[in-house]
Design a protein around this motif. Sequence first.
Motif, short mmCIF file in Angstrom:
data_model
loop_
_atom_site.label_atom_id
_atom_site.label_comp_id
_atom_site.label_asym_id
_atom_site.label_seq_id
_atom_site.Cartn_x
_atom_site.Cartn_y
_atom_site.Cartn_z
N SER A 97 0.86 -1.18 0.00
CA SER A 97 0.00 0.00 0.00
C SER A 97 0.90 1.23 0.00
O SER A 97 2.13 1.12 0.05
CB SER A 97 -0.93 0.01 1.23
OG SER A 97 -0.17 0.08 2.42
N GLY A 98 0.29 2.40 -0.03
CA GLY A 98 1.05 3.63 -0.02
C GLY A 98 1.53 4.01 -1.41
O GLY A 98 1.37 3.28 -2.38
N GLY A 99 2.12 5.18 -1.48
CA GLY A 99 2.57 5.70 -2.75
C GLY A 99 3.86 5.04 -3.23
O GLY A 99 4.60 4.43 -2.46
N ALA A 100 4.11 5.19 -4.54
CA ALA A 100 5.34 4.65 -5.12
C ALA A 100 6.56 5.22 -4.39
O ALA A 100 6.63 6.41 -4.10
CB ALA A 100 5.41 4.99 -6.59
N GLY A 101 7.48 4.33 -4.06
CA GLY A 101 8.68 4.75 -3.35
C GLY A 101 8.60 4.63 -1.84
O GLY A 101 9.62 4.70 -1.16
N HIS A 111 5.30 -0.11 -0.24
CA HIS A 111 4.80 -0.22 -1.61
C HIS A 111 5.65 -1.20 -2.43
O HIS A 111 6.86 -1.03 -2.54
CB HIS A 111 4.85 1.17 -2.27
CG HIS A 111 4.26 1.21 -3.65
ND1 HIS A 111 2.93 1.53 -3.89
CD2 HIS A 111 4.82 1.00 -4.87
CE1 HIS A 111 2.71 1.52 -5.19
NE2 HIS A 111 3.83 1.20 -5.81
N GLN A 112 4.98 -2.24 -2.97
CA GLN A 112 5.62 -3.14 -3.93
C GLN A 112 4.99 -2.89 -5.30
O GLN A 112 3.89 -3.37 -5.58
CB GLN A 112 5.43 -4.61 -3.53
CG GLN A 112 6.18 -5.03 -2.28
CD GLN A 112 6.26 -6.55 -2.18
OE1 GLN A 112 6.96 -7.22 -2.93
NE2 GLN A 112 5.52 -7.10 -1.23
#
Length: 238
Positions: free
Chosen positions: A70-74, A78-79
């Motif tokens: 989950s979460g934003g790229a980077g 986040h996968q």
Amino acid sequence: RPPCRCPRLGNGAASPPAHSGTIHLLREYGVVHVSGALSTAEQRRLFATIKGSLRRPAKATGSAEFHTSSGGAGSSTHQAVLHELGEELYMRCAEAVAEEASAAEMAAEPALERLGLAASGEKPPNISICTGKAYLSHATLSNHTDCPEPLYTMSVQLGDSCDFTVGKKTSRPHKRERHGTPVTIRMESGDAVYFDGGLVPHSVDRVNKNDAPGWWQAARSEGGCDRLVLLFREPLSY
């Protein structure tokens, strides 16, 4: 229909084109079952990608939920490969349904309308979270809805098959619940199902022990479970 080209999974070589699969459309509930969505090689790579996030289910409960991305790229949670896979599967469903259902049918069914917007490019898929659940063979999932608003979900199955039922009236239905004649789908390893988990009741009635493909035998021991399901979801407000 051109085959899906799924993203790289784990540390292996880039994936070959996925199986086109067979699309089964349940118009009453806007559910799409993709039989054979992932090849055996892709299933193995997916398991390798998520096994570090697995929680082994205790025998008493029979199941355990876990977070994969989950979460934003980077961000540390986040996968990217999992978000890419979920969005690729959304697009496969969208393109297949756009070929099979009329424009009027898609406009009349909110879950299919969402796929239509993806197929046209007007509103591409946007996977915000990927979670999973591990099952032992005696575990079930009671009939329920996830929330009283649309929650479009792509479910991917690994391991022993299960009997997945949609449309059965819950014991305490909310006013937007969409129930009617129940339909049971046999989800085999590598299958995917797109559905509205918020408004359409769903349940896992049984896990069919020891009918997984051969590659799963080592994974069963490694993961400590008989069945895995990965859930790819868009934001509620998207």
